[in-house]
Design an enzyme around this catalytic site. Structure first.
Site, PDB file in Angstrom:
ATOM      1  N   ASN A   1       0.821  -1.220   0.000  1.00  0.00           N
ATOM      2  CA  ASN A   1       0.000   0.000   0.000  1.00  0.00           C
ATOM      3  C   ASN A   1       0.854   1.269   0.000  1.00  0.00           C
ATOM      4  OD1 ASN A   1       0.930   0.243   2.597  1.00  0.00           O
ATOM      5  ND2 ASN A   1      -1.063   0.059   3.600  1.00  0.00           N
TER       6      ASN A   1
ATOM      7  N   SER B   1       9.719 -11.667  14.638  1.00  0.00           N
ATOM      8  CA  SER B   1      10.815 -10.847  15.156  1.00  0.00           C
ATOM      9  C   SER B   1      11.343 -11.438  16.459  1.00  0.00           C
ATOM     10  CB  SER B   1      10.255  -9.447  15.419  1.00  0.00           C
ATOM     11  OG  SER B   1      11.138  -8.704  16.210  1.00  0.00           O
TER      12      SER B   1
ATOM     13  N   TYR C   1       3.995  -3.759  19.399  1.00  0.00           N
ATOM     14  CA  TYR C   1       4.504  -4.312  18.141  1.00  0.00           C
ATOM     15  C   TYR C   1       4.833  -5.800  18.302  1.00  0.00           C
ATOM     16  CZ  TYR C   1       8.006  -5.480  14.613  1.00  0.00           C
ATOM     17  OH  TYR C   1       8.729  -6.123  13.636  1.00  0.00           O
TER      18      TYR C   1
ATOM     19  N   LYS D   1       3.198  -9.447  16.608  1.00  0.00           N
ATOM     20  CA  LYS D   1       3.931 -10.569  15.989  1.00  0.00           C
ATOM     21  C   LYS D   1       3.575 -11.879  16.692  1.00  0.00           C
ATOM     22  CE  LYS D   1       6.009  -8.298  12.842  1.00  0.00           C
ATOM     23  NZ  LYS D   1       5.605  -8.485  11.475  1.00  0.00           N
TER      24      LYS D   1
ATOM     25  N   ASP E   1      14.599  -1.083  26.321  1.00  0.00           N
ATOM     26  CA  ASP E   1      15.767  -1.788  25.772  1.00  0.00           C
ATOM     27  C   ASP E   1      16.254  -2.879  26.719  1.00  0.00           C
ATOM     28  OD1 ASP E   1      15.968  -0.477  23.393  1.00  0.00           O
ATOM     29  OD2 ASP E   1      17.717   0.727  23.922  1.00  0.00           O
TER      30      ASP E   1
HETATM   31  P1  NAD Z   1       9.126  -1.849   5.730  1.00  0.00           P
HETATM   32  O1  NAD Z   1       8.270  -0.850   6.424  1.00  0.00           O
HETATM   33  O2  NAD Z   1      10.278  -1.363   4.939  1.00  0.00           O
HETATM   34  O3  NAD Z   1       8.230  -2.781   4.797  1.00  0.00           O
HETATM   35  C1  NAD Z   1       6.908  -3.119   5.108  1.00  0.00           C
HETATM   36  C2  NAD Z   1       6.054  -2.790   3.887  1.00  0.00           C
HETATM   37  O4  NAD Z   1       4.703  -3.140   4.158  1.00  0.00           O
HETATM   38  C3  NAD Z   1       6.078  -1.313   3.530  1.00  0.00           C
HETATM   39  O5  NAD Z   1       6.468  -1.178   2.175  1.00  0.00           O
HETATM   40  C4  NAD Z   1       4.646  -0.839   3.752  1.00  0.00           C
HETATM   41  O6  NAD Z   1       4.276   0.151   2.815  1.00  0.00           O
HETATM   42  C5  NAD Z   1       3.869  -2.139   3.598  1.00  0.00           C
HETATM   43  N1  NAD Z   1       2.595  -2.221   4.332  1.00  0.00           N
HETATM   44  C6  NAD Z   1       2.370  -1.924   5.629  1.00  0.00           C
HETATM   45  N2  NAD Z   1       1.078  -2.163   5.935  1.00  0.00           N
HETATM   46  C7  NAD Z   1       0.493  -2.620   4.803  1.00  0.00           C
HETATM   47  C8  NAD Z   1      -0.827  -3.043   4.486  1.00  0.00           C
HETATM   48  N3  NAD Z   1      -1.804  -3.003   5.382  1.00  0.00           N
HETATM   49  N4  NAD Z   1      -1.072  -3.477   3.227  1.00  0.00           N
HETATM   50  C9  NAD Z   1      -0.095  -3.495   2.295  1.00  0.00           C
HETATM   51  N5  NAD Z   1       1.162  -3.101   2.541  1.00  0.00           N
HETATM   52  C10 NAD Z   1       1.446  -2.669   3.784  1.00  0.00           C
HETATM   53  O7  NAD Z   1       9.609  -2.876   6.850  1.00  0.00           O
HETATM   54  P2  NAD Z   1      10.669  -4.050   6.741  1.00  0.00           P
HETATM   55  O8  NAD Z   1      11.835  -3.678   7.576  1.00  0.00           O
HETATM   56  O9  NAD Z   1      10.882  -4.452   5.339  1.00  0.00           O
HETATM   57  O10 NAD Z   1       9.902  -5.183   7.534  1.00  0.00           O
HETATM   58  C11 NAD Z   1       9.140  -6.187   6.880  1.00  0.00           C
HETATM   59  C12 NAD Z   1       8.488  -7.074   7.914  1.00  0.00           C
HETATM   60  O11 NAD Z   1       9.483  -7.636   8.747  1.00  0.00           O
HETATM   61  C13 NAD Z   1       7.536  -6.319   8.839  1.00  0.00           C
HETATM   62  O12 NAD Z   1       6.427  -7.144   9.085  1.00  0.00           O
HETATM   63  C14 NAD Z   1       8.353  -6.124  10.093  1.00  0.00           C
HETATM   64  O13 NAD Z   1       7.537  -6.039  11.241  1.00  0.00           O
HETATM   65  C15 NAD Z   1       9.191  -7.390  10.109  1.00  0.00           C
HETATM   66  N6  NAD Z   1      10.446  -7.224  10.852  1.00  0.00           N
HETATM   67  C16 NAD Z   1      11.297  -6.212  10.518  1.00  0.00           C
HETATM   68  C17 NAD Z   1      12.474  -6.045  11.243  1.00  0.00           C
HETATM   69  C18 NAD Z   1      13.420  -4.913  10.913  1.00  0.00           C
HETATM   70  O14 NAD Z   1      14.246  -4.591  11.728  1.00  0.00           O
HETATM   71  N7  NAD Z   1      13.357  -4.311   9.733  1.00  0.00           N
HETATM   72  C19 NAD Z   1      12.785  -6.909  12.295  1.00  0.00           C
HETATM   73  C20 NAD Z   1      11.902  -7.944  12.597  1.00  0.00           C
HETATM   74  C21 NAD Z   1      10.723  -8.097  11.854  1.00  0.00           C
HETATM   75  C1  UD1 Z   2      14.391  -2.429  17.842  1.00  0.00           C
HETATM   76  C2  UD1 Z   2      13.074  -2.782  18.465  1.00  0.00           C
HETATM   77  C3  UD1 Z   2      12.686  -4.184  18.018  1.00  0.00           C
HETATM   78  C4  UD1 Z   2      12.655  -4.270  16.498  1.00  0.00           C
HETATM   79  C5  UD1 Z   2      14.005  -3.822  15.945  1.00  0.00           C
HETATM   80  C6  UD1 Z   2      13.941  -3.728  14.460  1.00  0.00           C
HETATM   81  C7  UD1 Z   2      12.962  -1.511  20.585  1.00  0.00           C
HETATM   82  C8  UD1 Z   2      12.960  -1.601  22.077  1.00  0.00           C
HETATM   83  N1  UD1 Z   2      13.144  -2.689  19.910  1.00  0.00           N
HETATM   84  O1  UD1 Z   2      15.350  -3.365  18.307  1.00  0.00           O
HETATM   85  O2  UD1 Z   2      11.418  -4.506  18.521  1.00  0.00           O
HETATM   86  O3  UD1 Z   2      12.389  -5.594  16.068  1.00  0.00           O
HETATM   87  O4  UD1 Z   2      14.321  -2.517  16.451  1.00  0.00           O
HETATM   88  O5  UD1 Z   2      15.207  -3.626  13.927  1.00  0.00           O
HETATM   89  O6  UD1 Z   2      12.792  -0.451  20.014  1.00  0.00           O
HETATM   90  N2  UD1 Z   2      20.794   2.559  20.004  1.00  0.00           N
HETATM   91  C9  UD1 Z   2      21.485   3.686  20.408  1.00  0.00           C
HETATM   92  N3  UD1 Z   2      21.183   4.871  19.805  1.00  0.00           N
HETATM   93  C10 UD1 Z   2      20.246   4.998  18.826  1.00  0.00           C
HETATM   94  C11 UD1 Z   2      19.551   3.829  18.416  1.00  0.00           C
HETATM   95  C12 UD1 Z   2      19.842   2.629  19.037  1.00  0.00           C
HETATM   96  O7  UD1 Z   2      22.342   3.621  21.280  1.00  0.00           O
HETATM   97  O8  UD1 Z   2      20.004   6.112  18.332  1.00  0.00           O
HETATM   98  C13 UD1 Z   2      21.131   1.262  20.626  1.00  0.00           C
HETATM   99  C14 UD1 Z   2      19.978   0.587  21.359  1.00  0.00           C
HETATM  100  O9  UD1 Z   2      19.941   0.984  22.705  1.00  0.00           O
HETATM  101  C15 UD1 Z   2      20.354  -0.894  21.171  1.00  0.00           C
HETATM  102  C16 UD1 Z   2      21.059  -0.931  19.817  1.00  0.00           C
HETATM  103  O10 UD1 Z   2      21.482   0.393  19.561  1.00  0.00           O
HETATM  104  O11 UD1 Z   2      21.268  -1.301  22.148  1.00  0.00           O
HETATM  105  C17 UD1 Z   2      20.153  -1.384  18.672  1.00  0.00           C
HETATM  106  O12 UD1 Z   2      18.973  -0.578  18.658  1.00  0.00           O
HETATM  107  P1  UD1 Z   2      17.912  -0.665  17.464  1.00  0.00           P
HETATM  108  O13 UD1 Z   2      18.604  -0.581  16.155  1.00  0.00           O
HETATM  109  O14 UD1 Z   2      16.838   0.334  17.743  1.00  0.00           O
HETATM  110  O15 UD1 Z   2      17.348  -2.143  17.581  1.00  0.00           O
HETATM  111  P2  UD1 Z   2      16.714  -2.914  18.839  1.00  0.00           P
HETATM  112  O16 UD1 Z   2      16.508  -2.027  19.987  1.00  0.00           O
HETATM  113  O17 UD1 Z   2      17.516  -4.138  19.062  1.00  0.00           O
END
Ligand code: NAD
Ligand code: UD1
Length: 340
Positions: free
Chosen positions: A35, A127, A151, A155, A297
Site C-alpha cells: 500500500n 521478530s 509491536y 507478531k 531496551d
Molecule cells: P518496511 O516498512 O520497509 O516494509 C513493510 C512494507 O509493508 C512497507 O512497504 C509498507 O508500505 C507495507 N505495508 C504496511 N502495511 C500494509 C498493508 N496493510 N497493506 C499493504 N502493505 C502494507 O519494513 P521491513 O523492515 O521491510 O519489515 C518487513 C516485515 O518484517 C515487517 O512485518 C516487520 O515487522 C518485520 N520485521 C522487521 C524487522 C526490521 O528490523 N526491519 C525486524 C523484525 C521483523
Molecule cells: C528495535 C526494536 C525491536 C525491532 C528492531 C527492528 C525496541 C525496544 N526494539 O530493536 O522490537 O524488532 O528494532 O530492527 O525499540 N541505540 C542507540 N542509539 C540509537 C539507536 C539505538 O544507542 O540512536 C542502541 C539501542 O539501545 C540498542 C542498539 O542500539 O542497544 C540497537 O537498537 P535498534 O537498532 O533500535 O534495535 P533494537 O533495539 O535491538
C-alpha cells in the site's frame, strides 16, 4: 517446468525488496503487493534493474478483501511471503489499535483469502521481539515467548494464529521466521532501508550522522552488563536475511513441512563496536554522546541460529564491516547519482 509464482506482501519495503531480487535471480515469478505506506513505488524499477527481470506490482492493502480476492483470482500464486506490517515500536505504544488492526487483522484477512483460494504455503516475518527478556540474551526457538510491547504482541498474536491454523489443517506449510537486527543494503546501492524522518534504529542513525544529516549519535546507556557497557545485538546483513527466506521456502516445499526458525548470525556486537566499524570502513567520523538508557531496551539480544543451519543449511555469511560498507554505499549513492 513452469516457474513458481510468489506473492510478496510489503514487497516494496526494505526486506521485501531484497527478497524479491533473490527470488527473481532464482527464477521465481514475483508479484508485489504494497500500500506504499512506508515505501516508494520506484523500488519496483530498482528491483527490475538489479535482477534484469520483470515484476508485477499491485498497489493495494492486505486489509482490503476485494483487492486480495482479485489478486488471488487473477494470478496462479504458489506461495506467499508476508512482510506487510507496521514496525515502529514507539508508534505501536502510542497507536495500539492501528497496530493491531494493520498487523493482526490485516494478516488474518490475508490468511482467509489464501485459504479460500487453496494457497497454503506461507512465510511470515516475525521478530526476536517475541522473546521475553530472559536475562541471558541468547535466544533459541524454544525460549519463552513474552513480548513486552504492542509491536511484539502483534507478531506473537499472528504467530499464534498460524500455529492454530496449522493445528487445524495439516495441509498448510508455514514458516515463522524470527529476524534479529536486519541492517545493510544491496551491494549495488540501488535498494536499501529508507526510513521516514529521523531513524529509530541504530544503523540508519549512524549512517545519517556520518553523512552530516544528523550531528551526533545518542548512545543509549553505557552501564549495561556488557564488555563496553553498551547494548549487544545480533546485526544481520539484509542479503543474508533475504537468502534465509529462499532457503526456508525451498526447504518447506521440498520437505512439505512447517518451520519456526531464528534468522540471525549468532554474533553479538555492541553499539560502540558498530560505530567504530562504521568509522573504519567508511573513513567518516561518527560523533556520539552517551545518554540515558532507552525505555524498553534490553542489555543483550542475539540468536542461537543453529536450527536454521541444521535444518536447511542456512547460515549468515556477511560480517559487520560489510554491513557498514553496504549501508554507506546506499546512503551516499542512492541519494546522488541514481536515476532510473
Ligand atoms: P518496511 O516498512 O520497509 O516494509 C513493510 C512494507 O509493508 C512497507 O512497504 C509498507 O508500505 C507495507 N505495508 C504496511 N502495511 C500494509 C498493508 N496493510 N497493506 C499493504 N502493505 C502494507 O519494513 P521491513 O523492515 O521491510 O519489515 C518487513 C516485515 O518484517 C515487517 O512485518 C516487520 O515487522 C518485520 N520485521 C522487521 C524487522 C526490521 O528490523 N526491519 C525486524 C523484525 C521483523
Ligand atoms: C528495535 C526494536 C525491536 C525491532 C528492531 C527492528 C525496541 C525496544 N526494539 O530493536 O522490537 O524488532 O528494532 O530492527 O525499540 N541505540 C542507540 N542509539 C540509537 C539507536 C539505538 O544507542 O540512536 C542502541 C539501542 O539501545 C540498542 C542498539 O542500539 O542497544 C540497537 O537498537 P535498534 O537498532 O533500535 O534495535 P533494537 O533495539 O535491538
Amino acid at each position: 517446468m513452469t516457474k513458481k509464482t510468489i506473492l510478496i506482501t510489503g514487497g516494496t519495503g526494505y526486506i521485501g525488496s531484497h527478497t524479491a531480487v533473490q527470488l527473481l535471480e532464482a527464477d521465481y515469478q514475483v508479484i508485489m503487493l504494497d500500500n506504499l505506506s512506508n515505501s516508494k513505488a520506484d523500488v519496483v524499477q530498482r528491483v527490475e534493474k538489479i535482477s534484469g527481470k520483470k515484476v508485477s506490482f499491485i498497489q493495494g492493502d492486505i486489509r482490503d478483501d476485494q483487492c486480495l480476492h482479485q489478486v488471488f483470482q487473477n494470478n496462479p500464486i504458489d506461495a506467499v511471503i508476508h512482510f506487510a506490517g507496521l514496525k515502529a515500536v514507539g508508534e505501536g505504544q502510542s497507536q495500539p489499535m492501528r497496530y493491531y488492526e494493520n498487523n493482526v487483522s490485516g494478516s488474518l484477512s490475508l490468511f482467509q483469502a489464501m485459504q479460500s483460494f487453496g494457497v497454503k504455503t506461507l512465510l511470515f516475518s516475525s521478530s526476536a521481539t517475541v522473546y521475553g527478556d530472559d536475562g541471558v540474551g541468547k535466544y533459541h526457538e524454544q525460549s519463552a515467548l513474552s513480548p513486552s510491547n504492542v509491536y511484539g504482541q502483534t507478531k506473537y498474536m499472528v504467530e499464534q494464529i498460524l500455529r492454530d491454523i496449522q493445528a487445524s489443517d495439516a495441509s498448510w506449510r508455514v514458516g515463522i521466521l524470527r529476524y534479529f537486527n536486519p541492517v545493510g543494503a544491496h551491494p549495488s546501492g540501488y535498494i536499501g532501508e529508507d526510513p521516514n524522518g529521523i531513524p529509530n534504529n541504530l544503523m540508519p542513525y549512524i549512517a545519517k550522522v556520518a553523512s552530516g544529516e544528523l550531528t551526533h549519535l545518542n548512545v543509549f546507556g553505557n552501564d549495561y552488563p556488557t564488555p563496553d557497557g553498551t547494548g549487544l545485538r545480533d546485526y544481520i546483513h539484509i542479503q543474508d536475511l533475504a537468502a534465509g527466506h529462499l532457503e526456508s521456502l525451498r526447504y518447506m516445499l521440498e520437505k512439505n513441512t512447517s518451520i519456526t526458525v531464528n534468522l540471525g548470525t549468532g554474533q553479538p556486537h555492541s553499539v560502540l563496536e558498530l560505530v567504530h566499524a562504521f568509522e573504519q570502513v567508511t573513513e567518516q567520523s561518527v560523533p556520539y554522546q552517551i545518554t540515558q538508557r532507552r525505555a524498553g531496551d534490553v542489555a543483550i539480544c542475539y540468536a542461537d541460529p543453529s536450527l536454521a543451519k541444521t535444518l536447511m543449511g542456512w547460515q549468515a555469511k556477511y560480517n559487520i564491516q560489510q554491513m557498514c560498507a553496504d549501508t554507506w554505499r546506499w546512503q551516499t549513492y542512492s541519494k546522488t547519482i541514481l536515476k532510473i
